[in-house]
Design a protein around this motif. Structure first.
Motif, mmCIF file in Angstrom:
data_model
loop_
_atom_site.group_PDB
_atom_site.id
_atom_site.type_symbol
_atom_site.label_atom_id
_atom_site.label_comp_id
_atom_site.label_asym_id
_atom_site.label_seq_id
_atom_site.Cartn_x
_atom_site.Cartn_y
_atom_site.Cartn_z
ATOM 1 N N GLN A 36 0.838 -1.209 0.000
ATOM 2 C CA GLN A 36 0.000 0.000 0.000
ATOM 3 C C GLN A 36 0.871 1.257 0.000
ATOM 4 O O GLN A 36 0.583 2.222 -0.702
ATOM 5 N N GLN A 39 2.119 1.788 -3.469
ATOM 6 C CA GLN A 39 1.057 2.317 -4.328
ATOM 7 C C GLN A 39 0.843 3.808 -4.082
ATOM 8 O O GLN A 39 0.647 4.566 -5.030
ATOM 9 N N ASN A 40 0.870 4.201 -2.839
ATOM 10 C CA ASN A 40 0.675 5.618 -2.508
ATOM 11 C C ASN A 40 1.851 6.464 -2.970
ATOM 12 O O ASN A 40 1.670 7.577 -3.462
ATOM 13 N N PRO A 43 1.911 5.995 -7.507
ATOM 14 C CA PRO A 43 0.587 5.587 -8.000
ATOM 15 C C PRO A 43 0.540 5.180 -9.470
ATOM 16 O O PRO A 43 -0.372 4.459 -9.876
ATOM 17 N N THR A 46 3.610 0.047 -11.955
ATOM 18 C CA THR A 46 3.108 -1.319 -11.919
ATOM 19 C C THR A 46 3.993 -2.062 -10.920
ATOM 20 O O THR A 46 5.218 -1.997 -11.000
ATOM 21 N N ILE A 47 3.364 -2.749 -9.980
ATOM 22 C CA ILE A 47 4.097 -3.457 -8.934
ATOM 23 C C ILE A 47 4.063 -4.955 -9.225
ATOM 24 O O ILE A 47 3.005 -5.516 -9.517
ATOM 25 N N HIS A 86 -2.825 -3.441 -11.468
ATOM 26 C CA HIS A 86 -1.676 -2.600 -11.127
ATOM 27 C C HIS A 86 -0.623 -3.383 -10.334
ATOM 28 O O HIS A 86 0.513 -2.955 -10.232
ATOM 29 N N ILE A 87 -1.055 -4.494 -9.765
ATOM 30 C CA ILE A 87 -0.174 -5.337 -8.953
ATOM 31 C C ILE A 87 -0.272 -6.766 -9.482
ATOM 32 O O ILE A 87 -1.374 -7.313 -9.612
#
Length: 138
Positions: A36, A39-40, A43, A46-47, A86-87
């Motif tokens: 998280q 992501q923050n 943003p 791509t993880i 995204h993940i």
């Protein structure tokens, strides 16, 4: 600091095998918190969550903490953070495991880590998987 000062297209995360001795729920929560945070902080990135590799069978049967059943449980939990938008979750066990689902003895010098001579194959596999995923997103 790097995450705050530069934008990254892709972030790869492989963490957790050394923490397997901590309470499982706490470990998974901390991992989720870290994802998280990424992501923050990034943003638009791509993880890619990389599964923890197995240890050799000889290590797994004698180690009460770092063993393949524990690694499998942890990998299953962290795979749940992937949303496939995204993940993403990548598991390179297919290039390191033997027929028993353990790190192949000949691919490790210390029962827990792949030998450096295998890193090129591993990197190529990650690049191929990344390319396939990104192509699907287009």
């Amino acid at each position: 600091e790097l995450l705050e000062n530069q934008a990254y297209d892709r972030i790869y995360v492989m963490l957790g095998i050394n923490e397997l001795g901590y309470p499982f729920e706490q470990l998974v929560k901390k991992y989720g918190d870290f994802i998280q945070y990424l992501q923050n902080a990034q943003p638009d990135s791509t993880i890619f969550i990389l599964a923890n590799l197995h240890v050799t069978k000889s290590r797994s049967v004698r180690d009460k903490v770092i063993n393949n059943p524990a690694i499998n449980s942890f990998n299953e939990a962290i795979a749940g953070f992937a949303d496939n938008e995204h993940i993403f979750y990548l598991d390179a066990s297919c290039i390191f495991d033997d027929a028993d689902g353990a790190l192949a003895e000949e691919k490790s010098g210390d029962t827990a880590h792949p030998l450096a001579k295998n890193y090129q194959e591993w990197g190529k596999w990650i690049a191929e998987q990344t390319g396939a995923i990104l192509a699907q997103l287009m």
